[in-house]
Design a protein around this motif. Sequence first.
Motif, PDB file in Angstrom:
ATOM      1  N   VAL A   1     -15.075  49.431 -32.566  1.00 42.05           N
ATOM      2  CA  VAL A   1     -14.161  48.319 -32.866  1.00 42.05           C
ATOM      3  C   VAL A   1     -14.954  47.015 -32.960  1.00 42.05           C
ATOM      4  O   VAL A   1     -15.759  46.721 -32.073  1.00 42.05           O
ATOM      5  CB  VAL A   1     -13.076  48.139 -31.769  1.00 42.05           C
ATOM      6  CG1 VAL A   1     -12.151  46.981 -32.134  1.00 42.05           C
ATOM      7  CG2 VAL A   1     -12.246  49.386 -31.592  1.00 42.05           C
ATOM      8  N   VAL A   2     -14.703  46.259 -34.011  1.00 45.71           N
ATOM      9  CA  VAL A   2     -15.302  44.931 -34.162  1.00 45.71           C
ATOM     10  C   VAL A   2     -14.214  43.885 -33.944  1.00 45.71           C
ATOM     11  O   VAL A   2     -13.122  43.991 -34.497  1.00 45.71           O
ATOM     12  CB  VAL A   2     -15.910  44.769 -35.581  1.00 45.71           C
ATOM     13  CG1 VAL A   2     -16.321  43.310 -35.830  1.00 45.71           C
ATOM     14  CG2 VAL A   2     -17.112  45.681 -35.755  1.00 45.71           C
ATOM     15  N   LEU A   3     -14.508  42.894 -33.103  1.00 47.03           N
ATOM     16  CA  LEU A   3     -13.595  41.761 -32.925  1.00 47.03           C
ATOM     17  C   LEU A   3     -14.095  40.640 -33.829  1.00 47.03           C
ATOM     18  O   LEU A   3     -15.166  40.087 -33.593  1.00 47.03           O
ATOM     19  CB  LEU A   3     -13.572  41.314 -31.456  1.00 47.03           C
ATOM     20  CG  LEU A   3     -12.615  42.095 -30.544  1.00 47.03           C
ATOM     21  CD1 LEU A   3     -12.968  43.545 -30.474  1.00 47.03           C
ATOM     22  CD2 LEU A   3     -12.590  41.494 -29.153  1.00 47.03           C
TER      23      LEU A   3
ATOM     24  N   TYR B   1      -8.577  51.507 -38.304  1.00 49.58           N
ATOM     25  CA  TYR B   1      -7.446  50.587 -38.202  1.00 49.58           C
ATOM     26  C   TYR B   1      -7.946  49.157 -38.346  1.00 49.58           C
ATOM     27  O   TYR B   1      -8.855  48.745 -37.624  1.00 49.58           O
ATOM     28  CB  TYR B   1      -6.746  50.770 -36.850  1.00 49.58           C
ATOM     29  CG  TYR B   1      -6.160  52.147 -36.683  1.00 49.58           C
ATOM     30  CD1 TYR B   1      -4.843  52.415 -37.053  1.00 49.58           C
ATOM     31  CD2 TYR B   1      -6.937  53.190 -36.178  1.00 49.58           C
ATOM     32  CE1 TYR B   1      -4.315  53.690 -36.929  1.00 49.58           C
ATOM     33  CE2 TYR B   1      -6.410  54.471 -36.049  1.00 49.58           C
ATOM     34  CZ  TYR B   1      -5.105  54.712 -36.424  1.00 49.58           C
ATOM     35  OH  TYR B   1      -4.567  55.973 -36.311  1.00 49.58           O
ATOM     36  N   VAL B   2      -7.370  48.441 -39.285  1.00 45.53           N
ATOM     37  CA  VAL B   2      -7.667  47.014 -39.435  1.00 45.53           C
ATOM     38  C   VAL B   2      -6.394  46.290 -39.004  1.00 45.53           C
ATOM     39  O   VAL B   2      -5.358  46.401 -39.666  1.00 45.53           O
ATOM     40  CB  VAL B   2      -8.021  46.669 -40.897  1.00 45.53           C
ATOM     41  CG1 VAL B   2      -8.236  45.160 -41.059  1.00 45.53           C
ATOM     42  CG2 VAL B   2      -9.265  47.440 -41.340  1.00 45.53           C
ATOM     43  N   VAL B   3      -6.453  45.602 -37.875  1.00 43.95           N
ATOM     44  CA  VAL B   3      -5.249  44.960 -37.346  1.00 43.95           C
ATOM     45  C   VAL B   3      -5.483  43.459 -37.296  1.00 43.95           C
ATOM     46  O   VAL B   3      -6.332  42.972 -36.548  1.00 43.95           O
ATOM     47  CB  VAL B   3      -4.879  45.494 -35.943  1.00 43.95           C
ATOM     48  CG1 VAL B   3      -3.479  45.015 -35.556  1.00 43.95           C
ATOM     49  CG2 VAL B   3      -4.934  47.018 -35.903  1.00 43.95           C
ATOM     50  N   GLY B   4      -4.745  42.722 -38.129  1.00 50.05           N
ATOM     51  CA  GLY B   4      -4.912  41.276 -38.196  1.00 50.05           C
ATOM     52  C   GLY B   4      -4.024  40.548 -37.203  1.00 50.05           C
ATOM     53  O   GLY B   4      -3.199  41.152 -36.518  1.00 50.05           O
ATOM     54  N   SER B   5      -4.188  39.255 -37.114  1.00 50.47           N
ATOM     55  CA  SER B   5      -3.345  38.332 -36.324  1.00 50.47           C
ATOM     56  C   SER B   5      -3.123  38.776 -34.883  1.00 50.47           C
ATOM     57  O   SER B   5      -2.018  38.720 -34.372  1.00 50.47           O
ATOM     58  CB  SER B   5      -2.004  38.071 -37.034  1.00 50.47           C
ATOM     59  OG  SER B   5      -1.337  39.267 -37.373  1.00 50.47           O
TER      60      SER B   5
ATOM     61  N   ILE C   1     -10.428  44.072 -35.617  1.00 51.08           N
ATOM     62  CA  ILE C   1      -9.312  43.252 -35.144  1.00 51.08           C
ATOM     63  C   ILE C   1      -9.659  41.796 -35.395  1.00 51.08           C
ATOM     64  O   ILE C   1     -10.803  41.388 -35.188  1.00 51.08           O
ATOM     65  CB  ILE C   1      -9.087  43.514 -33.638  1.00 51.08           C
ATOM     66  CG1 ILE C   1      -8.265  44.795 -33.467  1.00 51.08           C
ATOM     67  CG2 ILE C   1      -8.396  42.354 -32.949  1.00 51.08           C
ATOM     68  CD1 ILE C   1      -7.993  45.162 -32.045  1.00 51.08           C
ATOM     69  N   ASP C   2      -8.681  40.998 -35.864  1.00 48.93           N
ATOM     70  CA  ASP C   2      -8.970  39.572 -36.020  1.00 48.93           C
ATOM     71  C   ASP C   2      -7.842  38.741 -35.414  1.00 48.93           C
ATOM     72  O   ASP C   2      -6.837  39.268 -34.954  1.00 48.93           O
ATOM     73  CB  ASP C   2      -9.221  39.209 -37.488  1.00 48.93           C
ATOM     74  CG  ASP C   2      -7.975  39.297 -38.351  1.00 48.93           C
ATOM     75  OD1 ASP C   2      -6.935  38.710 -37.978  1.00 48.93           O
ATOM     76  OD2 ASP C   2      -8.031  39.942 -39.419  1.00 48.93           O
ATOM     77  N   ILE C   3      -8.043  37.415 -35.408  1.00 47.63           N
ATOM     78  CA  ILE C   3      -7.043  36.507 -34.835  1.00 47.63           C
ATOM     79  C   ILE C   3      -6.566  35.529 -35.903  1.00 47.63           C
ATOM     80  O   ILE C   3      -6.200  34.400 -35.609  1.00 47.63           O
ATOM     81  CB  ILE C   3      -7.600  35.756 -33.604  1.00 47.63           C
ATOM     82  CG1 ILE C   3      -8.993  35.168 -33.901  1.00 47.63           C
ATOM     83  CG2 ILE C   3      -7.654  36.687 -32.396  1.00 47.63           C
ATOM     84  CD1 ILE C   3      -9.555  34.268 -32.824  1.00 47.63           C
ATOM     85  N   SER C   4      -6.550  36.003 -37.154  1.00 50.29           N
ATOM     86  CA  SER C   4      -6.173  35.128 -38.265  1.00 50.29           C
ATOM     87  C   SER C   4      -4.688  34.775 -38.212  1.00 50.29           C
ATOM     88  O   SER C   4      -3.855  35.600 -37.869  1.00 50.29           O
ATOM     89  CB  SER C   4      -6.471  35.836 -39.588  1.00 50.29           C
ATOM     90  OG  SER C   4      -5.931  35.115 -40.662  1.00 50.29           O
TER      91      SER C   4
END
Length: 373
Positions: free
Chosen positions: A38-40, A91-95, A65-68
Amino acid sequence: DRGLRYAGKAAPGEEVGVLLCDVGDAGSLAAMAKQTRVVLNCVGPYRFFGEPVVEACVENGASCIDISGEPQFLEGMYLKYNERAAEKGVYVVGSCGFDSIPADMGVLYTRDKLKGTLTAVESFLSVKSGPEGLGVHDGTWKSAVYGLADETSLKKLRKQIGYAPVPVVGAKLKKRGFLFYSPEFKEYCLTFMGSDGSVVKRTQRYLHTELQQTPVQYGAYVTVGGLGSVIKLMFLGMLFLLLVKFNFGRKLLTKYPEFFSAGRFSKKGPTQKQMDGTSFTMTFFGEGYSEGQDPQNAKPNVKICTEVKGPEPGYVATPIAMVQAALSLLEDSASLPKQGGVYSPGAAFSKTKLIDRLNKRGVEFSVISKPEV
């Protein structure tokens, strides 16, 4: 992730190394993605720097995972990488920061706590600061500047995706005016301009189309205080909306964030004292139908009020939310959607232990009141 393997998982090594990556160097990103699960991804504004990281992760089998809070980036990644991520099983999970995790997971929490069928929710965000006031880094400011300047592209993007409409179940949620007085909070409130509305809608569409769950209508608002605060905010808001339309105006806004935000946004971000004195509460008012009631033929007959509370949003609550989302991806994998893809938080984590994890770390979900039928 280069340590020993135990029970099929990577044990962290004795030492945590540092890998240097550059979003302009695809090779460095690929080398990073190959070494982890997993990449943050914290490189905002995401519209400029986010995609190379997503691409490297998807191509090299790492989740991301990002915090956009930028709908154009979030939905653009869905359009470009959803199918490839599904093929690769990642899994690419945004926001996954503030404010979309409290909003999106808060709606699901409210739904799960209502006995019956939840059909509509309104959320109200209140951010309280201490004597030192609020401080936010200018990266967030830049995201807002470029996002508002480019709204027409978002409409085009959504046309390209061709979203299926989400059906309205139960009484239609009334849209409020842009500015209104709330008797519950005894404060003026505004329509919330962030990404929450679009993130929650994506989750509800997914849960409806993929899992046949009843979709929940949603409205997002923010409390702004008394009349003085409203006048100040309106003045700054009008100036912002005027300047954002022109290249010259955008340059001014990004060069002098402190001046145009009355000191709230700066290139140095908040002080420790400001962070210590700041907290947020997001209150959810939900309505729906008791068990056995048909939402299509009657007025809503049950209500519920819940809240999500937490520490300073940008630098304390956001890392908590992001890290716990990553742990959910790693440790609650059996409860994730059956296949990989690009997801909103609620779509990815609705069946995981994410809310329990957040509760233990100081981002707390609770039921305030459940009036009887």
